[in-house]
Design a protein around this motif. Structure first.
Motif, PDB file in Angstrom:
ATOM      1  N   ARG A 179       0.861  -1.287  -0.037  1.00  0.00           N
ATOM      2  CA  ARG A 179       0.147  -0.148   0.123  1.00  0.00           C
ATOM      3  C   ARG A 179       0.731   1.245   0.177  1.00  0.00           C
ATOM      4  O   ARG A 179       0.656   2.108  -0.762  1.00  0.00           O
ATOM      5  N   GLU A 180       1.967   1.251   0.866  1.00  0.00           N
ATOM      6  CA  GLU A 180       2.640   2.447   1.053  1.00  0.00           C
ATOM      7  C   GLU A 180       3.611   2.562  -0.387  1.00  0.00           C
ATOM      8  O   GLU A 180       3.648   3.727  -0.740  1.00  0.00           O
ATOM      9  N   ASN A 181       4.032   1.672  -0.678  1.00  0.00           N
ATOM     10  CA  ASN A 181       4.512   1.660  -2.160  1.00  0.00           C
ATOM     11  C   ASN A 181       3.625   2.235  -3.395  1.00  0.00           C
ATOM     12  O   ASN A 181       4.201   3.354  -3.933  1.00  0.00           O
ATOM     13  N   ARG A 182       2.486   2.002  -3.400  1.00  0.00           N
ATOM     14  CA  ARG A 182       1.620   2.490  -4.423  1.00  0.00           C
ATOM     15  C   ARG A 182       1.398   3.946  -4.017  1.00  0.00           C
ATOM     16  O   ARG A 182       1.637   4.792  -4.821  1.00  0.00           O
ATOM     17  N   ARG A 183       1.331   4.235  -2.657  1.00  0.00           N
ATOM     18  CA  ARG A 183       1.126   5.789  -2.347  1.00  0.00           C
ATOM     19  C   ARG A 183       2.323   6.438  -2.698  1.00  0.00           C
ATOM     20  O   ARG A 183       2.293   7.541  -3.497  1.00  0.00           O
ATOM     21  N   LEU A 184       3.265   5.926  -2.454  1.00  0.00           N
ATOM     22  CA  LEU A 184       4.847   6.780  -2.781  1.00  0.00           C
ATOM     23  C   LEU A 184       4.677   6.925  -4.435  1.00  0.00           C
ATOM     24  O   LEU A 184       5.276   7.697  -4.740  1.00  0.00           O
ATOM     25  N   GLN A 185       4.472   5.729  -4.911  1.00  0.00           N
ATOM     26  CA  GLN A 185       4.606   5.928  -6.633  1.00  0.00           C
ATOM     27  C   GLN A 185       3.763   7.057  -7.214  1.00  0.00           C
ATOM     28  O   GLN A 185       4.174   7.720  -8.107  1.00  0.00           O
ATOM     29  N   LYS A 186       2.485   6.990  -6.431  1.00  0.00           N
ATOM     30  CA  LYS A 186       1.538   8.195  -6.970  1.00  0.00           C
ATOM     31  C   LYS A 186       2.231   9.217  -6.598  1.00  0.00           C
ATOM     32  O   LYS A 186       1.981  10.402  -7.325  1.00  0.00           O
ATOM     33  N   GLU A 187       2.833   9.508  -5.632  1.00  0.00           N
ATOM     34  CA  GLU A 187       3.402  10.897  -5.101  1.00  0.00           C
ATOM     35  C   GLU A 187       4.343  11.082  -6.188  1.00  0.00           C
ATOM     36  O   GLU A 187       4.575  12.315  -6.625  1.00  0.00           O
ATOM     37  N   VAL A 188       5.255  10.320  -6.575  1.00  0.00           N
ATOM     38  CA  VAL A 188       6.380  10.515  -7.229  1.00  0.00           C
ATOM     39  C   VAL A 188       5.741  11.044  -8.703  1.00  0.00           C
ATOM     40  O   VAL A 188       6.060  12.284  -9.439  1.00  0.00           O
ATOM     41  N   GLN A 189       4.754  10.422  -8.978  1.00  0.00           N
ATOM     42  CA  GLN A 189       3.977  10.798 -10.499  1.00  0.00           C
ATOM     43  C   GLN A 189       3.704  12.253 -10.093  1.00  0.00           C
ATOM     44  O   GLN A 189       3.882  13.036 -11.028  1.00  0.00           O
ATOM     45  N   GLU A 190       2.922  12.447  -9.085  1.00  0.00           N
ATOM     46  CA  GLU A 190       2.401  13.942  -8.865  1.00  0.00           C
ATOM     47  C   GLU A 190       3.509  14.996  -8.961  1.00  0.00           C
ATOM     48  O   GLU A 190       3.539  15.899  -9.694  1.00  0.00           O
TER      49      GLU A 190
END
Length: 266
Positions: A179-190
């Motif tokens: 979950r955390e990984n997904r969240r971070l990846q999303k953040e990176v994209q942003e």
DNA sequence: GGGATCCGACGGTTTACGTCA
DNA sequence: TATGACGTAAACCGTCGGATC
């Protein structure tokens, strides 16, 4: 038979879990510290004896001898004590201990009282020295061998239970990390999107996990792309405050994943 | 030091027995 | 009620490692 299958299933499950957790191991190693029962030896593989078990052993003859001896002992003791055992396992009317008087192994259900005493003893110490074993056997009107076997089985059960608990815990860890990984990846994209429109970036509040890059001393999300070679991960917890709730993940790892797919670290 | 033996522990398996659909 | 599937736990087996001789 059923037990054996269960063990295999459990093992497979654990292996599966480990495989999916391996990428997160550096972080996990730290986060496990408070999570699993610390009053016991860790079950996590390394000292698994079976891995080193060799098929060619010279002990078989010894075992055979021992077995013969046991059989002898067992026979004698059975004659003398079987009645006393069955008396112990009365559990209502004839509950189980009555029937089959064959020469083969006869299983005697331990009485509730016997089990309770054994349990209590096990709580105090999971292994018995010979004196304790004898005393307990005498107290419970059982053969020492029975006490010994009970403790062996009890240890096995405990281990199995603990394995299940470990399994569950690791599963949850894995889910959290994913979950955390997904969240971070999303953040990176942003962040990437923001980088492409600097005028927008001026008016934005910083992302939640902005961190200083240890090597270039700049904000991670923006700086490391200019010098990818210096963005090697440091310790996963180097900037974590103790007691922090979020799952420990190296923020640089996510960045690396996106920025240098062709250059995996050596 | 190294082999033989003993002993306790363990993992895996078998099997008697109880429970439940 | 009978019965077969299934789970549980007692008992067994083979193996290993440490201790002792």
């Amino acid at each position: 038979m059923a037990m054996g299958n269960m063990n295999v299933a459990l093992l497979m499950k654990e292996i599966e879990l480990y495989e999916c957790i391996i990428p997160f191991l550096p972080s996990l190693e730290m986060s496990l510290e408070g999570g699993i029962d610390v009053n016991r030896a860790p079950l996590l593989y390394p000292e698994d004896d079976n891995a080193a078990s060799s098929p060619n052993s010279t002990v078989s003859s010894i075992s055979a001898g021992k077995r013969a001896e046991r059989e002898l002992m067992g026979d004698h003791e059975h004659e003398g004590e079987r009645t006393s055992c069955s008396q112990g396992s009365d559990e209502g009317d004839g509950g189980g201990t009555g029937g089959a008087d064959g020469d083969g192994r006869k299983k005697l259900r331990l009485s509730r009282e016997q089990s309770m005493v054994l349990e209590e003893t096990f709580k105090e110490h999971s292994t018995l020295n010979p004196k304790q074993k004898l005393a307990l056997a005498e107290q419970l009107n059982l053969r020492p061998r029975q006490v010994e076997v009970w403790f062996q089985n009890r240890r096995a059960r405990t281990k199995l239970k603990q394995t299940e608990v470990d399994c569950e815990y690791l599963k949850r860890c894995c889910e959290n990390l994913t979950r955390e990984n997904r969240r971070l990846q999303k953040e990176v994209q942003e962040l990437r999107a923001l980088k492409l429109s600097p005028q927008l970036y001026k008016n934005m509040s910083p992302p939640t996990t902005l961190t200083m890059c240890p090597s270039c001393e700049r904000v991670a999300a923006l700086s490391c792309s200019s010098s990818p070679a210096t963005s090697a991960p440091i310790g996963p917890f180097s900037r974590q405050k103790s007691g922090q709730q979020s799952v420990p993940i190296n923020p640089w790892a996510a960045l690396q994943m996106h920025q240098e797919p062709a250059n995996p670290p050596p």
